[in-house]
Write a protein that holds these residues in place. Structure first.
Motif, PDB file in Angstrom:
ATOM      1  N   SER A  12       0.816  -1.219   0.000  1.00 35.94           N
ATOM      2  CA  SER A  12       0.000   0.000   0.000  1.00 35.94           C
ATOM      3  C   SER A  12       0.847   1.265   0.000  1.00 35.94           C
ATOM      4  O   SER A  12       0.340   2.367  -0.214  1.00 35.94           O
ATOM      5  CB  SER A  12      -0.928   0.006   1.220  1.00 35.94           C
ATOM      6  OG  SER A  12      -0.199  -0.264   2.408  1.00 35.94           O
ATOM      7  N   HIS A  38      -6.908  -8.727   6.944  1.00 36.96           N
ATOM      8  CA  HIS A  38      -7.030  -8.791   5.480  1.00 36.96           C
ATOM      9  C   HIS A  38      -7.727 -10.074   5.023  1.00 36.96           C
ATOM     10  O   HIS A  38      -8.051 -10.214   3.839  1.00 36.96           O
ATOM     11  CB  HIS A  38      -5.659  -8.666   4.819  1.00 36.96           C
ATOM     12  CG  HIS A  38      -4.640  -9.652   5.291  1.00 36.96           C
ATOM     13  ND1 HIS A  38      -4.293  -9.801   6.612  1.00 36.96           N
ATOM     14  CD2 HIS A  38      -3.883 -10.550   4.609  1.00 36.96           C
ATOM     15  CE1 HIS A  38      -3.359 -10.725   6.733  1.00 36.96           C
ATOM     16  NE2 HIS A  38      -3.107 -11.202   5.534  1.00 36.96           N
ATOM     17  N   ILE A  52      -3.311  -6.641   0.634  1.00 37.53           N
ATOM     18  CA  ILE A  52      -3.263  -5.203   0.832  1.00 37.53           C
ATOM     19  C   ILE A  52      -2.392  -4.620  -0.283  1.00 37.53           C
ATOM     20  O   ILE A  52      -1.325  -5.186  -0.573  1.00 37.53           O
ATOM     21  CB  ILE A  52      -2.667  -4.869   2.214  1.00 37.53           C
ATOM     22  CG1 ILE A  52      -3.503  -5.524   3.318  1.00 37.53           C
ATOM     23  CG2 ILE A  52      -2.549  -3.379   2.441  1.00 37.53           C
ATOM     24  CD1 ILE A  52      -2.844  -5.507   4.684  1.00 37.53           C
TER      25      ILE A  52
END
Length: 212
Positions: A12, A38, A52
């Motif tokens: 991310s 997640h 992610i």
């Protein structure tokens, strides 16, 4: 308004850099990997891959870090973080973003998660060492490419540069880390002075002291 589901220093980070560079209106939503958030049902409803990051905006839900970066750049063309179709740098941009995500990042994932690539516990250390050697050679390729360039795609900052900075952070504990390469190291130190990178690293708890 964008909403970025993230975890510090994970994939991310590149979209986070891009959002800051765009000076976009966005919200960070922590997905706690330590508690396997997640893999939770509500997160999987957004991102069935259970990885992610995920980006939510007014029109779409998107996962895969490189895809998110490209989407953000193309949705904000005035910032020129991606060459437009028909511009001579477009093909080079596509080459490097694919290399970074499909080659360098993929090899880093094998290095960090060797247990996912063998049923033989005794082979794990060998996989890790082999991968570090392979990745170091890839960093050498990038070092050569950056010998006479300010950015990876010529003279224009693009999302490729933010993506490479993220991957370089991941490899910072190698025997020959990215900062140890002459041209790659200078390039990373220049990028580390950008406000977007400084802001993100502060938010995600990463010291840039080594980049001074």
């Amino acid at each position: 308004m964008y909403k970025l589901f993230y975890y510090p220093l994970n994939a991310s980070m590149a979209p986070h850099f891009v959002l800051e560079e765009l000076n976009a209106d966005f919200e960070l939503v922590l997905v706690d990997r330590k508690t396997n958030a997640h893999k939770a049902k509500n997160y999987l409803a957004l991102n069935p891959a259970g990885r992610i990051p995920t980006l939510v905006d007014d029109e779409s839900v998107l996962f895969e870090s490189a895809a998110i970066c490209i989407h953000l750049a193309e949705s904000n063309p005035k910032n020129k973080l991606i060459p437009q179709v028909g511009e001579p740098e477009r093909a080079l941009f596509l080459q490097w973003i694919m290399y970074l995500t499909n080659t360098l990042q993929a090899e880093l994932m094998v290095h960090f998660y060797p247990q996912n690539h063998t049923n033989n516990v005794d082979a794990i250390a060998n996989i890790t060492a082999t991968q570090e050697s392979r990745i170091t050679a890839m960093l050498g390729l990038l070092d050569t490419e950056l010998a006479d360039k300010k950015f990876l795609v010529g003279e224009q900052l693009t999302v490729c540069d933010f993506y490479l900075f993220m991957l370089a952070i991941w490899a910072d504990e190698f025997k020959q880390p990215p900062l140890a390469f002459k041209h790659l190291g200078l390039y990373l130190r220049r990028l580390a002075k950008r406000d977007a990178i400084i802001k993100v690293c502060k938010k995600e708890g990463l010291s840039l002291a080594d980049y001074v």
